[in-house]
Scaffold this active site. Sequence first.
Site: not given
Length: 557
Positions: A206, A349, A417-419
Amino acid sequence: MDTMLPRCAAPVCHVLLLVLCLSAAEDFDWTKNDRSSSFYYGTFPTGFSWGAGSSAYQTEGAWDKDGKGLSIWDVFSHKKGRVLRNDTGDSSCEGYYKVKDDVSLMNELKLNHYRFSISWPRIIPTGIKSDHINEKGIQYYNELIDHLLENKITPIVTLYHWDLPQVLQEKYGGWQNVSIVNHFNDFASLCFEKFGNRVKYWITFNNPWSVAVEGYETGEHAPGLKMRGTGAYRTAHNIIKAHAKVWHTYDTQWRGRQKGLVGISLSGEWGEPVDINNQKDIEAAERYVQFYLGWFATPIFHGDYPQVMKDYIGRKSTQQGLGSSRLPSFSSQEKSYIKGTCDFLGIGHFTTRYITQKNYPASRGGASFFTDRDLAELVDPRWPDPGSEWLYSVPWGFRRLLNFVKAQYGNPMLYVTENGVSEKMQCTELCDDWRIKYYRDYINEMLKAIKDGVNVRGYTAWSLLDKFEWDEGYSERFGLYYVDFRSKNKPRYPKASVQYYKRIISSNGFPNQREVETWKRRATETCSSSNQLLAAARRKAKENAEMPKVWPVHDEV
């Protein structure tokens, strides 16, 4: 970086047309990429996967229980002054003890997937497989995976989310030493062996940018080393090698039986030129993205570092009187081994920057990752920033980044995967209007990107719970669910964004204006009752704390 932009007001900037000269991007016409704030009503492709995420050190707690070894974050957070208010992840959300409770929250949200990480020292305490395997750690992750599958939630598992076993840091220098590649491969192989019959989506690392730059360049994150100008590049080099080795291990030994996929999650903030008529600003903006996302993505997709990184770091190294570049190089054999080691790409993002050209002299003592780029980052003070000082809400940058990835890397299968967005509030306000707006606007830009032809298959809201936020401790909250860290049991309370996100999931997007406009009102109605519950629990806890202590009276003998 709170710098006033020396140009037009934000709304005007957003609709200016920009043709960005990108290598390998002939089919990418930026003029068709609308940067206005117009909302697009529509739904996502059938089978699009909706999820939420977490990581081991940030949520599990139980830092020294059931045979778990020390991680670099256990050691780092216990050193005074390293983390805001000297917070640690020792207990955090107590997720280790609340598997069923937390999966029930995911059920409430109707999630399709849950992204979590495995703590390397929880299953291999020293990080060295031949030393000892901790069966209780394996049992914990088995329980979590089984419970997710029982509830029809797909596990997406990250192997490395920053919590390196401390023994590997002390013995070998952590990611600075190439020997760690084999230890990481042993750890990954154990995970494939124990969990791969049920886990079909694996993420090796990650946000390795953060591991390299904040762990080994600025020292803001564990292990806290300041090896300016060299530490980050060497760390990244070994991480890329480790990723490739694990991909090949899975490909040759496990894929035939388990039929899973192995990818990596890279963080990328978008860089927009300050002056779209200035070629130097245009080049600086692309350089910003290449030194961020391209640093890792370009070797994995194309076999070598971005040419602009090789050029800039090589030239500065020469000017500093060094015999070779501070950016390590891959052998031709390594290039072919690394190229193509990605079944899907994870994108994390959060925000965007305006970028302008800025020259830094190549002094030998002043070498750093940041000065190597020859650029300055700017923000528009009108951009909303409710929480983390680095995180401004700039939804249009998300669509642009996704299109950039499509153009640069051959439109790979993508998972966001991330926001998400944080807040710095310490009060009990659960009506998080700004988070609702952030998710609404960013998810809508992702929908526009899919309409552009970008191959996005899933979205992960960051994060499921409020949690330990690294060097910021518990001062920032990213969660859909509020965690009362002051209570021993760490109860969870839904914020308004839970109901809003749930409606996006159940509608698979934004079906029509009339329906979407009712979502926020309904979400706000539910958070008012949650606020009352939390306030009542706080009052009760305060009353209990203030009750006079009554000591037992013993009769004299």
